[in-house]
Design a protein around this motif. Structure first.
Motif, PDB file in Angstrom:
ATOM      1  N   VAL A 165      27.854 -52.470  33.929  1.00 17.71           N
ATOM      2  CA  VAL A 165      26.785 -53.191  33.233  1.00 17.71           C
ATOM      3  C   VAL A 165      25.848 -52.171  32.603  1.00 17.71           C
ATOM      4  O   VAL A 165      25.314 -51.304  33.275  1.00 17.71           O
ATOM      5  CB  VAL A 165      25.998 -54.093  34.200  1.00 17.71           C
ATOM      6  CG1 VAL A 165      24.855 -54.786  33.482  1.00 17.71           C
ATOM      7  CG2 VAL A 165      26.922 -55.116  34.817  1.00 17.71           C
ATOM      8  N   ALA A 166      25.647 -52.252  31.287  1.00 16.16           N
ATOM      9  CA  ALA A 166      24.767 -51.304  30.608  1.00 16.16           C
ATOM     10  C   ALA A 166      23.372 -51.369  31.202  1.00 16.16           C
ATOM     11  O   ALA A 166      22.824 -52.449  31.404  1.00 16.16           O
ATOM     12  CB  ALA A 166      24.728 -51.612  29.119  1.00 16.16           C
ATOM     13  N   GLN A 167      22.785 -50.202  31.473  1.00 17.73           N
ATOM     14  CA  GLN A 167      21.473 -50.137  32.117  1.00 17.73           C
ATOM     15  C   GLN A 167      20.381 -50.779  31.275  1.00 17.73           C
ATOM     16  O   GLN A 167      19.394 -51.279  31.793  1.00 17.73           O
ATOM     17  CB  GLN A 167      21.113 -48.673  32.387  1.00 17.73           C
ATOM     18  CG  GLN A 167      22.019 -47.989  33.384  1.00 17.73           C
ATOM     19  CD  GLN A 167      21.615 -46.543  33.615  1.00 17.73           C
ATOM     20  OE1 GLN A 167      20.616 -46.085  33.086  1.00 17.73           O
ATOM     21  NE2 GLN A 167      22.390 -45.838  34.402  1.00 17.73           N
ATOM     22  N   LYS A 168      20.557 -50.795  29.991  1.00 17.73           N
ATOM     23  CA  LYS A 168      19.492 -51.273  29.111  1.00 17.73           C
ATOM     24  C   LYS A 168      19.683 -52.723  28.653  1.00 17.73           C
ATOM     25  O   LYS A 168      18.950 -53.196  27.785  1.00 17.73           O
ATOM     26  CB  LYS A 168      19.401 -50.366  27.881  1.00 17.73           C
ATOM     27  CG  LYS A 168      19.175 -48.900  28.210  1.00 17.73           C
ATOM     28  CD  LYS A 168      17.903 -48.690  29.018  1.00 17.73           C
ATOM     29  CE  LYS A 168      17.651 -47.221  29.302  1.00 17.73           C
ATOM     30  NZ  LYS A 168      16.424 -47.008  30.102  1.00 17.73           N
ATOM     31  N   THR A 169      20.635 -53.416  29.215  1.00 14.77           N
ATOM     32  CA  THR A 169      20.876 -54.804  28.814  1.00 14.77           C
ATOM     33  C   THR A 169      19.647 -55.672  29.047  1.00 14.77           C
ATOM     34  O   THR A 169      19.319 -56.545  28.240  1.00 14.77           O
ATOM     35  CB  THR A 169      22.074 -55.392  29.574  1.00 14.77           C
ATOM     36  OG1 THR A 169      23.228 -54.586  29.321  1.00 14.77           O
ATOM     37  CG2 THR A 169      22.364 -56.813  29.135  1.00 14.77           C
ATOM     38  N   ARG A 170      18.963 -55.428  30.131  1.00 12.01           N
ATOM     39  CA  ARG A 170      17.773 -56.225  30.468  1.00 12.01           C
ATOM     40  C   ARG A 170      16.707 -56.104  29.376  1.00 12.01           C
ATOM     41  O   ARG A 170      16.112 -57.097  28.955  1.00 12.01           O
ATOM     42  CB  ARG A 170      17.205 -55.746  31.817  1.00 12.01           C
ATOM     43  CG  ARG A 170      16.040 -56.571  32.343  1.00 12.01           C
ATOM     44  CD  ARG A 170      16.497 -57.934  32.792  1.00 12.01           C
ATOM     45  NE  ARG A 170      15.404 -58.698  33.385  1.00 12.01           N
ATOM     46  CZ  ARG A 170      14.468 -59.342  32.689  1.00 12.01           C
ATOM     47  NH1 ARG A 170      14.475 -59.278  31.376  1.00 12.01           N
ATOM     48  NH2 ARG A 170      13.532 -60.034  33.299  1.00 12.01           N
ATOM     49  N   GLU A 171      16.486 -54.889  28.881  1.00 17.48           N
ATOM     50  CA  GLU A 171      15.505 -54.686  27.832  1.00 17.48           C
ATOM     51  C   GLU A 171      15.991 -55.267  26.496  1.00 17.48           C
ATOM     52  O   GLU A 171      15.202 -55.778  25.703  1.00 17.48           O
ATOM     53  CB  GLU A 171      15.209 -53.190  27.661  1.00 17.48           C
ATOM     54  CG  GLU A 171      14.390 -52.579  28.782  1.00 17.48           C
ATOM     55  CD  GLU A 171      15.247 -52.116  29.946  1.00 17.48           C
ATOM     56  OE1 GLU A 171      16.449 -52.457  29.987  1.00 17.48           O
ATOM     57  OE2 GLU A 171      14.707 -51.414  30.823  1.00 17.48           O
ATOM     58  N   THR A 172      17.302 -55.197  26.277  1.00 20.80           N
ATOM     59  CA  THR A 172      17.872 -55.741  25.045  1.00 20.80           C
ATOM     60  C   THR A 172      17.658 -57.247  24.971  1.00 20.80           C
ATOM     61  O   THR A 172      17.421 -57.805  23.891  1.00 20.80           O
ATOM     62  CB  THR A 172      19.375 -55.418  24.966  1.00 20.80           C
ATOM     63  OG1 THR A 172      19.553 -53.993  25.001  1.00 20.80           O
ATOM     64  CG2 THR A 172      19.984 -55.954  23.688  1.00 20.80           C
ATOM     65  N   ILE A 173      17.716 -57.915  26.115  1.00 24.84           N
ATOM     66  CA  ILE A 173      17.467 -59.363  26.169  1.00 24.84           C
ATOM     67  C   ILE A 173      16.077 -59.672  25.630  1.00 24.84           C
ATOM     68  O   ILE A 173      15.882 -60.609  24.849  1.00 24.84           O
ATOM     69  CB  ILE A 173      17.614 -59.889  27.611  1.00 24.84           C
ATOM     70  CG1 ILE A 173      19.074 -59.832  28.050  1.00 24.84           C
ATOM     71  CG2 ILE A 173      17.086 -61.314  27.732  1.00 24.84           C
ATOM     72  CD1 ILE A 173      19.291 -60.181  29.516  1.00 24.84           C
ATOM     73  N   ILE A 174      15.101 -58.872  26.036  1.00 25.22           N
ATOM     74  CA  ILE A 174      13.715 -59.084  25.599  1.00 25.22           C
ATOM     75  C   ILE A 174      13.601 -58.989  24.085  1.00 25.22           C
ATOM     76  O   ILE A 174      12.960 -59.819  23.429  1.00 25.22           O
ATOM     77  CB  ILE A 174      12.775 -58.062  26.279  1.00 25.22           C
ATOM     78  CG1 ILE A 174      12.729 -58.310  27.785  1.00 25.22           C
ATOM     79  CG2 ILE A 174      11.370 -58.121  25.676  1.00 25.22           C
ATOM     80  CD1 ILE A 174      11.989 -57.241  28.569  1.00 25.22           C
ATOM     81  N   LEU A 175      14.256 -57.989  23.501  1.00 26.91           N
ATOM     82  CA  LEU A 175      14.206 -57.811  22.055  1.00 26.91           C
ATOM     83  C   LEU A 175      14.873 -58.973  21.320  1.00 26.91           C
ATOM     84  O   LEU A 175      14.368 -59.446  20.298  1.00 26.91           O
ATOM     85  CB  LEU A 175      14.875 -56.501  21.652  1.00 26.91           C
ATOM     86  CG  LEU A 175      14.244 -55.203  22.172  1.00 26.91           C
ATOM     87  CD1 LEU A 175      14.930 -53.999  21.537  1.00 26.91           C
ATOM     88  CD2 LEU A 175      12.753 -55.158  21.888  1.00 26.91           C
ATOM     89  N   CYS A 176      16.006 -59.425  21.841  1.00 23.67           N
ATOM     90  CA  CYS A 176      16.718 -60.539  21.203  1.00 23.67           C
ATOM     91  C   CYS A 176      15.880 -61.821  21.261  1.00 23.67           C
ATOM     92  O   CYS A 176      15.850 -62.598  20.302  1.00 23.67           O
ATOM     93  CB  CYS A 176      18.065 -60.767  21.879  1.00 23.67           C
ATOM     94  SG  CYS A 176      19.292 -59.484  21.528  1.00 23.67           S
ATOM     95  N   GLU A 177      15.194 -62.018  22.370  1.00 26.18           N
ATOM     96  CA  GLU A 177      14.333 -63.203  22.491  1.00 26.18           C
ATOM     97  C   GLU A 177      13.158 -63.108  21.522  1.00 26.18           C
ATOM     98  O   GLU A 177      12.778 -64.101  20.890  1.00 26.18           O
ATOM     99  CB  GLU A 177      13.835 -63.341  23.930  1.00 26.18           C
ATOM    100  CG  GLU A 177      14.929 -63.747  24.898  1.00 26.18           C
ATOM    101  CD  GLU A 177      14.461 -63.817  26.340  1.00 26.18           C
ATOM    102  OE1 GLU A 177      15.084 -64.521  27.143  1.00 26.18           O
ATOM    103  OE2 GLU A 177      13.468 -63.146  26.679  1.00 26.18           O
ATOM    104  N   ALA A 178      12.597 -61.911  21.384  1.00 27.69           N
ATOM    105  CA  ALA A 178      11.489 -61.722  20.445  1.00 27.69           C
ATOM    106  C   ALA A 178      11.940 -61.935  19.004  1.00 27.69           C
ATOM    107  O   ALA A 178      11.154 -62.351  18.150  1.00 27.69           O
ATOM    108  CB  ALA A 178      10.897 -60.320  20.600  1.00 27.69           C
ATOM    109  N   ALA A 179      13.228 -61.666  18.739  1.00 28.03           N
ATOM    110  CA  ALA A 179      13.776 -61.856  17.398  1.00 28.03           C
ATOM    111  C   ALA A 179      14.099 -63.318  17.106  1.00 28.03           C
ATOM    112  O   ALA A 179      14.554 -63.642  16.001  1.00 28.03           O
ATOM    113  CB  ALA A 179      15.026 -60.999  17.217  1.00 28.03           C
ATOM    114  N   GLY A 180      13.877 -64.184  18.084  1.00 28.72           N
ATOM    115  CA  GLY A 180      14.038 -65.615  17.855  1.00 28.72           C
ATOM    116  C   GLY A 180      15.366 -66.220  18.261  1.00 28.72           C
ATOM    117  O   GLY A 180      15.683 -67.349  17.850  1.00 28.72           O
ATOM    118  N   PHE A 181      16.154 -65.524  19.077  1.00 31.35           N
ATOM    119  CA  PHE A 181      17.431 -66.088  19.498  1.00 31.35           C
ATOM    120  C   PHE A 181      17.216 -67.095  20.629  1.00 31.35           C
ATOM    121  O   PHE A 181      16.515 -66.825  21.601  1.00 31.35           O
ATOM    122  CB  PHE A 181      18.393 -64.974  19.933  1.00 31.35           C
ATOM    123  CG  PHE A 181      18.929 -64.193  18.763  1.00 31.35           C
ATOM    124  CD1 PHE A 181      20.013 -64.664  18.042  1.00 31.35           C
ATOM    125  CD2 PHE A 181      18.328 -63.013  18.354  1.00 31.35           C
ATOM    126  CE1 PHE A 181      20.497 -63.967  16.936  1.00 31.35           C
ATOM    127  CE2 PHE A 181      18.797 -62.306  17.255  1.00 31.35           C
ATOM    128  CZ  PHE A 181      19.890 -62.792  16.553  1.00 31.35           C
TER     129      PHE A 181
END
Length: 361
Positions: A165-181
């Motif tokens: 599991v990529a270590q940064k997946t958790r932070e990537t989720i935050i960015l995707c949510e901020a982008a409106g997904f």
């Protein structure tokens, strides 16, 4: 002599005629200039909040980078995006290689986008333990979804993190949510330990299975089955329908061996054919029922709060490990103790104890 020389190459240039350049010098200069100009962190945040995919990708690349300068930028971007996050539903999807995860995600993702939802797919690709490389071929496998304007697919290498599991997946989720997904799929590599980490960052955990592949016995075992909120038996088409229905009955009986989940949700077993787009609507209805129940009884919010605490501790653990191995004295001593262990002059446990003492100095 001249005849022999003419056979050396099939490509001959007529004397006096200069071949045109394959690239334009001005284009090359413009590309290099564009790449050299780095947008500010504030601009990246601003663009992410407008749903700009290219800047979202730039930010994720910063998150995944090991460069200390990039880490500082990534931290700032995440902090600015955090107030705009937590508005999506997060679905973890796992299954053994060959179960049809990519085909299922594409069919399921298209189902959501046709309803006007924006879908992000975070696919974790296994990294080679030898050369550290990763294929990152999920976009190729999801050729229809990748062309959908309401979908975003981001494959990431697993690196050295637990279970792939990529270590940064958790932070990537935050960015995707901020982008409106609205919906975020997290696809695991399906090799075991990755499921535990993905389960700790999603709201709904979906387990894909195959019929007639020896998976029925696994249904009696604990672990992955206890984490699953739904089991979907894929490839229920053609001559395989009978087998999938039998497997469905087997897994349904196995699930009743477990106590009711804390969420008061009883896991469901269903079948589908992602290839022929059959049964996808049933899976959608199951997930909708789950969110209706858990948001109504308060479990949804409490679960996310628990996950945040989990990732606090996990981040501390990762940082401690990183700090330990980055110390020059530890690096040097590690070589010495590795040689001592090889020559049977000490034990791994004694060596570890000495290295930990050294790191505190």
């Amino acid at each position: 002599m001249s005849k022999k020389k003419s056979l050396e190459s099939a490509l001959q240039e007529v004397e006096g005629i200069q071949q045109p350049k394959t690239t334009n010098d001005n284009s090359i200069r413009n590309i290099k200039l564009k790449r050299s100009i780095q947008p500010s962190e504030n601009m990246i945040v601003e663009k992410i909040l407008t749903g700009d995919i290219s800047y979202l990708s730039r930010a994720i690349t910063l998150i995944e980078s090991s460069n200390p300068k990039h880490k500082a930028k990534a931290t700032f971007i995440i902090e600015q995006c955090l107030p705009h996050a937590n508005k999506s539903i997060r679905i973890g999807i796992t299954g053994v290689p060959g179960v049809g995860k990519s085909t299922f995600i594409e069919a399921f993702g298209k189902y959501f986008t046709e309803k006007g939802k924006k879908v992000a797919v975070l696919a974790i690709d296994p990294s080679s333990s030898i050369n550290k490389g990763s294929i990152l071929g999920d976009k190729t496998r999801m050729e229809e979804l990748v062309k959908d304007p309401n979908a975003y697919i981001r494959p990431s290498p697993s690196g050295n993190s637990l279970g792939g599991v990529a270590q940064k997946t958790r932070e990537t989720i935050i960015l995707c949510e901020a982008a409106g997904f609205d919906v975020i799929f997290i696809e695991t590599v399906g090799v075991g330990q990755s499921e535990t980490a993905v389960h700790s960052m999603v709201d709904f955990f979906l387990l894909l299975k195959l019929a007639g592949a020896g998976d029925e016995l696994q249904g009696i075992k604990r672990g992955i089955m206890e984490m699953a909120d739904a089991i979907v038996i894929n490839k229920a088409d053609k001559d395989n329908i009978k087998h999938t229905n039998l497997a469905k009955a087997e897994f349904a009986r196995a699930l009743h061996l477990y106590p009711l989940k804390e969420s008061n949700w009883q896991p469901v077993v269903t079948t589908c054919s992602a290839l022929y787009n059959e049964g996808i609507d049933v899976v959608f209805n199951i997930i909708s029922e789950y969110f209706s129940l858990t948001k109504g009884n308060g479990y949804f919010e409490s679960r996310r709060s628990e996950q945040n605490n989990y990732w606090l501790l996990e981040t501390i653990n990762q940082q401690l490990i990183s700090n330990f191995f980055s110390k020059p004295t530890v690096k040097e001593a590690l070589k010495k103790y590795a040689e001592a262990i090889k020559n049977l002059k000490t034990t791994p446990f004694k060596a570890a104890e000495e290295l930990l003492k050294l790191s505190k100095k």
